[in-house]
Design a protein around this motif. Structure first.
Motif, PDB file in Angstrom:
ATOM      1  N   SER A  85      48.643 -23.888 -18.085  1.00 40.13           N
ATOM      2  CA  SER A  85      47.292 -24.389 -17.830  1.00 40.13           C
ATOM      3  C   SER A  85      46.261 -23.415 -18.377  1.00 40.13           C
ATOM      4  O   SER A  85      46.608 -22.332 -18.856  1.00 40.13           O
ATOM      5  CB  SER A  85      47.074 -24.566 -16.316  1.00 40.13           C
ATOM      6  OG  SER A  85      47.062 -23.305 -15.676  1.00 40.13           O
ATOM      7  N   LYS A  86      45.011 -23.820 -18.301  1.00 42.38           N
ATOM      8  CA  LYS A  86      43.892 -22.917 -18.585  1.00 42.38           C
ATOM      9  C   LYS A  86      43.350 -22.486 -17.227  1.00 42.38           C
ATOM     10  O   LYS A  86      43.000 -23.339 -16.414  1.00 42.38           O
ATOM     11  CB  LYS A  86      42.826 -23.631 -19.408  1.00 42.38           C
ATOM     12  CG  LYS A  86      43.364 -24.200 -20.724  1.00 42.38           C
ATOM     13  CD  LYS A  86      42.394 -25.208 -21.323  1.00 42.38           C
ATOM     14  CE  LYS A  86      43.019 -25.916 -22.522  1.00 42.38           C
ATOM     15  NZ  LYS A  86      42.154 -27.014 -23.019  1.00 42.38           N
ATOM     16  N   ILE A  87      43.282 -21.193 -16.982  1.00 44.14           N
ATOM     17  CA  ILE A  87      42.998 -20.718 -15.630  1.00 44.14           C
ATOM     18  C   ILE A  87      41.870 -19.696 -15.633  1.00 44.14           C
ATOM     19  O   ILE A  87      41.742 -18.902 -16.562  1.00 44.14           O
ATOM     20  CB  ILE A  87      44.289 -20.125 -15.002  1.00 44.14           C
ATOM     21  CG1 ILE A  87      44.123 -19.865 -13.510  1.00 44.14           C
ATOM     22  CG2 ILE A  87      44.731 -18.862 -15.732  1.00 44.14           C
ATOM     23  CD1 ILE A  87      45.437 -19.574 -12.802  1.00 44.14           C
ATOM     24  N   THR A  88      41.046 -19.778 -14.597  1.00 45.23           N
ATOM     25  CA  THR A  88      39.938 -18.828 -14.429  1.00 45.23           C
ATOM     26  C   THR A  88      39.997 -18.244 -13.028  1.00 45.23           C
ATOM     27  O   THR A  88      40.049 -18.983 -12.042  1.00 45.23           O
ATOM     28  CB  THR A  88      38.574 -19.510 -14.642  1.00 45.23           C
ATOM     29  OG1 THR A  88      38.518 -20.080 -15.950  1.00 45.23           O
ATOM     30  CG2 THR A  88      37.439 -18.500 -14.479  1.00 45.23           C
ATOM     31  N   LEU A  89      39.976 -16.937 -12.941  1.00 48.68           N
ATOM     32  CA  LEU A  89      39.954 -16.220 -11.668  1.00 48.68           C
ATOM     33  C   LEU A  89      38.614 -15.519 -11.530  1.00 48.68           C
ATOM     34  O   LEU A  89      38.179 -14.809 -12.434  1.00 48.68           O
ATOM     35  CB  LEU A  89      41.088 -15.188 -11.643  1.00 48.68           C
ATOM     36  CG  LEU A  89      40.956 -14.020 -10.659  1.00 48.68           C
ATOM     37  CD1 LEU A  89      41.062 -14.516  -9.225  1.00 48.68           C
ATOM     38  CD2 LEU A  89      41.998 -12.955 -10.933  1.00 48.68           C
ATOM     39  N   THR A  90      37.950 -15.733 -10.394  1.00 52.70           N
ATOM     40  CA  THR A  90      36.726 -15.006 -10.067  1.00 52.70           C
ATOM     41  C   THR A  90      36.933 -14.379  -8.699  1.00 52.70           C
ATOM     42  O   THR A  90      37.255 -15.091  -7.739  1.00 52.70           O
ATOM     43  CB  THR A  90      35.505 -15.941 -10.033  1.00 52.70           C
ATOM     44  OG1 THR A  90      35.441 -16.676 -11.263  1.00 52.70           O
ATOM     45  CG2 THR A  90      34.227 -15.145  -9.859  1.00 52.70           C
ATOM     46  N   THR A  91      36.756 -13.082  -8.593  1.00 51.20           N
ATOM     47  CA  THR A  91      37.071 -12.426  -7.325  1.00 51.20           C
ATOM     48  C   THR A  91      36.234 -11.173  -7.126  1.00 51.20           C
ATOM     49  O   THR A  91      35.733 -10.589  -8.093  1.00 51.20           O
ATOM     50  CB  THR A  91      38.584 -12.072  -7.278  1.00 51.20           C
ATOM     51  OG1 THR A  91      38.923 -11.575  -5.979  1.00 51.20           O
ATOM     52  CG2 THR A  91      38.949 -11.030  -8.324  1.00 51.20           C
ATOM     53  N   ALA A  92      36.094 -10.773  -5.860  1.00 47.08           N
ATOM     54  CA  ALA A  92      35.392  -9.533  -5.523  1.00 47.08           C
ATOM     55  C   ALA A  92      35.818  -9.098  -4.131  1.00 47.08           C
ATOM     56  O   ALA A  92      36.104  -9.934  -3.261  1.00 47.08           O
ATOM     57  CB  ALA A  92      33.882  -9.719  -5.574  1.00 47.08           C
ATOM     58  N   THR A  93      35.875  -7.804  -3.914  1.00 42.66           N
ATOM     59  CA  THR A  93      36.152  -7.269  -2.585  1.00 42.66           C
ATOM     60  C   THR A  93      34.837  -7.100  -1.825  1.00 42.66           C
ATOM     61  O   THR A  93      33.750  -7.213  -2.404  1.00 42.66           O
ATOM     62  CB  THR A  93      36.880  -5.917  -2.684  1.00 42.66           C
ATOM     63  OG1 THR A  93      36.080  -5.012  -3.457  1.00 42.66           O
ATOM     64  CG2 THR A  93      38.236  -6.081  -3.358  1.00 42.66           C
ATOM     65  N   ALA A  94      34.944  -6.811  -0.528  1.00 43.97           N
ATOM     66  CA  ALA A  94      33.744  -6.763   0.313  1.00 43.97           C
ATOM     67  C   ALA A  94      32.787  -5.654  -0.089  1.00 43.97           C
ATOM     68  O   ALA A  94      31.570  -5.808   0.004  1.00 43.97           O
ATOM     69  CB  ALA A  94      34.158  -6.589   1.775  1.00 43.97           C
ATOM     70  N   ASP A  95      33.311  -4.529  -0.548  1.00 48.36           N
ATOM     71  CA  ASP A  95      32.458  -3.373  -0.845  1.00 48.36           C
ATOM     72  C   ASP A  95      32.186  -3.182  -2.337  1.00 48.36           C
ATOM     73  O   ASP A  95      31.678  -2.150  -2.754  1.00 48.36           O
ATOM     74  CB  ASP A  95      33.089  -2.098  -0.286  1.00 48.36           C
ATOM     75  CG  ASP A  95      34.513  -1.892  -0.815  1.00 48.36           C
ATOM     76  OD1 ASP A  95      35.016  -2.813  -1.484  1.00 48.36           O
ATOM     77  OD2 ASP A  95      35.112  -0.837  -0.532  1.00 48.36           O
ATOM     78  N   ALA A  96      32.514  -4.195  -3.137  1.00 46.39           N
ATOM     79  CA  ALA A  96      32.363  -4.060  -4.589  1.00 46.39           C
ATOM     80  C   ALA A  96      30.895  -4.198  -5.010  1.00 46.39           C
ATOM     81  O   ALA A  96      30.131  -4.972  -4.433  1.00 46.39           O
ATOM     82  CB  ALA A  96      33.203  -5.113  -5.297  1.00 46.39           C
ATOM     83  N   ASP A  97      30.509  -3.413  -6.024  1.00 47.78           N
ATOM     84  CA  ASP A  97      29.170  -3.542  -6.590  1.00 47.78           C
ATOM     85  C   ASP A  97      29.088  -4.764  -7.495  1.00 47.78           C
ATOM     86  O   ASP A  97      28.013  -5.319  -7.715  1.00 47.78           O
ATOM     87  CB  ASP A  97      28.816  -2.289  -7.392  1.00 47.78           C
ATOM     88  CG  ASP A  97      28.677  -1.060  -6.500  1.00 47.78           C
ATOM     89  OD1 ASP A  97      28.250  -1.235  -5.342  1.00 47.78           O
ATOM     90  OD2 ASP A  97      29.018   0.047  -6.943  1.00 47.78           O
ATOM     91  N   TYR A  98      30.225  -5.159  -8.039  1.00 42.12           N
ATOM     92  CA  TYR A  98      30.291  -6.375  -8.843  1.00 42.12           C
ATOM     93  C   TYR A  98      31.727  -6.893  -8.820  1.00 42.12           C
ATOM     94  O   TYR A  98      32.681  -6.156  -8.568  1.00 42.12           O
ATOM     95  CB  TYR A  98      29.842  -6.115 -10.287  1.00 42.12           C
ATOM     96  CG  TYR A  98      30.584  -4.989 -10.972  1.00 42.12           C
ATOM     97  CD1 TYR A  98      31.791  -5.221 -11.642  1.00 42.12           C
ATOM     98  CD2 TYR A  98      30.077  -3.691 -10.961  1.00 42.12           C
ATOM     99  CE1 TYR A  98      32.463  -4.195 -12.269  1.00 42.12           C
ATOM    100  CE2 TYR A  98      30.756  -2.660 -11.576  1.00 42.12           C
ATOM    101  CZ  TYR A  98      31.946  -2.912 -12.230  1.00 42.12           C
ATOM    102  OH  TYR A  98      32.624  -1.894 -12.835  1.00 42.12           O
ATOM    103  N   GLY A  99      31.868  -8.188  -9.056  1.00 42.39           N
ATOM    104  CA  GLY A  99      33.190  -8.797  -9.086  1.00 42.39           C
ATOM    105  C   GLY A  99      33.725  -8.826 -10.505  1.00 42.39           C
ATOM    106  O   GLY A  99      33.148  -8.238 -11.424  1.00 42.39           O
ATOM    107  N   ILE A 100      34.838  -9.527 -10.672  1.00 43.09           N
ATOM    108  CA  ILE A 100      35.453  -9.647 -11.986  1.00 43.09           C
ATOM    109  C   ILE A 100      35.865 -11.093 -12.224  1.00 43.09           C
ATOM    110  O   ILE A 100      36.271 -11.799 -11.301  1.00 43.09           O
ATOM    111  CB  ILE A 100      36.670  -8.706 -12.123  1.00 43.09           C
ATOM    112  CG1 ILE A 100      37.271  -8.808 -13.525  1.00 43.09           C
ATOM    113  CG2 ILE A 100      37.714  -9.002 -11.043  1.00 43.09           C
ATOM    114  CD1 ILE A 100      38.353  -7.780 -13.815  1.00 43.09           C
ATOM    115  N   LYS A 101      35.720 -11.508 -13.463  1.00 42.38           N
ATOM    116  CA  LYS A 101      36.115 -12.858 -13.866  1.00 42.38           C
ATOM    117  C   LYS A 101      37.141 -12.735 -14.996  1.00 42.38           C
ATOM    118  O   LYS A 101      36.896 -12.049 -15.994  1.00 42.38           O
ATOM    119  CB  LYS A 101      34.893 -13.648 -14.344  1.00 42.38           C
ATOM    120  CG  LYS A 101      35.179 -15.082 -14.743  1.00 42.38           C
ATOM    121  CD  LYS A 101      33.868 -15.790 -15.132  1.00 42.38           C
ATOM    122  CE  LYS A 101      34.086 -17.253 -15.461  1.00 42.38           C
ATOM    123  NZ  LYS A 101      32.807 -17.924 -15.819  1.00 42.38           N
ATOM    124  N   VAL A 102      38.287 -13.375 -14.809  1.00 44.82           N
ATOM    125  CA  VAL A 102      39.343 -13.352 -15.815  1.00 44.82           C
ATOM    126  C   VAL A 102      39.618 -14.793 -16.239  1.00 44.82           C
ATOM    127  O   VAL A 102      39.929 -15.640 -15.405  1.00 44.82           O
ATOM    128  CB  VAL A 102      40.638 -12.711 -15.274  1.00 44.82           C
ATOM    129  CG1 VAL A 102      41.716 -12.703 -16.357  1.00 44.82           C
ATOM    130  CG2 VAL A 102      40.378 -11.304 -14.762  1.00 44.82           C
TER     131      VAL A 102
END
Length: 220
Positions: A85-102
């Motif tokens: 499939s074509k997949i997108t992950l967007t995630t962040a932890t509680a104390d993160a200054d910014y999240g990450i998108k893969v």
């Protein structure tokens, strides 16, 4: 089938300690499966590693293999889903200054970017089996695939009554089950007071096993 993807992604959300899980699908899950949660999220290293086979953050030591407390631990589900499939992950932890998108698109090309620091994880799975036409051909009709997805979400909602579940298909809300105090309340949410009234509580405990649930009354 799409329901298998939904099950694996919900399991990951539960393992992440989520109290709210939203599932959105298009065309029986063939076009889109989107699972969002408010769990612990992933840091950058885990987000980049999670699509590698046998990579898991759920086990730290060899000894933990003998006391598994999570629904997943083999590190196989996400790589398997990403391979078809074509997949997108967007995630962040509680104390993160910014999240990450893969994003992993056609030909497994991976793109990485920053994302808003909103705690939790969202997985978007698009065009399942787009690169394996023979497998895509064996998918059933949209209503059939949707029925399997509904069954999967209902099963998880029963098993985890303290978590809020929502299911949307083609922009229509099919299920909205807020966090319940116990399985009886969840039963009423899913099937209504009249149906719940026809079932009897079943509860049996021993030193090793506890069995609880419901059985229909003899005349129902």
């Amino acid at each position: 089938r799409p329901a298998s993807v939904v099950r694996e992604l919900i399991d990951n959300s539960i393992d992440a300690g989520a109290t709210e899980i939203d599932v959105e699908v298009l065309h029986g899950g063939k076009k889109l499966i989107k699972v969002s949660d408010n769990g612990c999220g992933m840091d950058r290293d885990d987000a980049l590693m999670c699509f590698e086979r046998h990579a898991t953050s759920k086990i730290k030591t060899e000894e933990e293999l003998f006391e598994i407390s999570t629904l997943g631990f083999r590190g196989e589900a996400l790589p398997a889903i990403a391979s078809v499939s074509k997949i997108t992950l967007t995630t962040a932890t509680a104390d993160a200054d910014y999240g990450i998108k893969v994003e992993i698109g056609a030909n497994h090309k991976k793109e990485i970017s920053d994302a808003p620091p909103i705690r939790g994880t969202t997985m978007e799975v698009r065009d399942i089996f787009y690169n394996t036409p023979a497998r895509r051909k064996f998918l059933k009709t949209n209503p059939t695939e949707l029925s399997h997805i509904i069954e999967t979400v209902v099963q998880k909602a029963f098993a985890y009554s303290g978590i809020s579940f929502r299911l949307i298909h083609n922009d229509s809300e099919l299920l909205n089950a807020p966090a319940a105090s116990d399985i009886k309340e969840r039963f009423r949410q899913l099937y209504g007071d009249e149906m719940a009234g026809e079932f009897m509580d079943v509860r049996k405990e021993s030193k090793a096993i506890k069995v609880y649930g419901f059985a229909s009354s003899p005349d129902f």
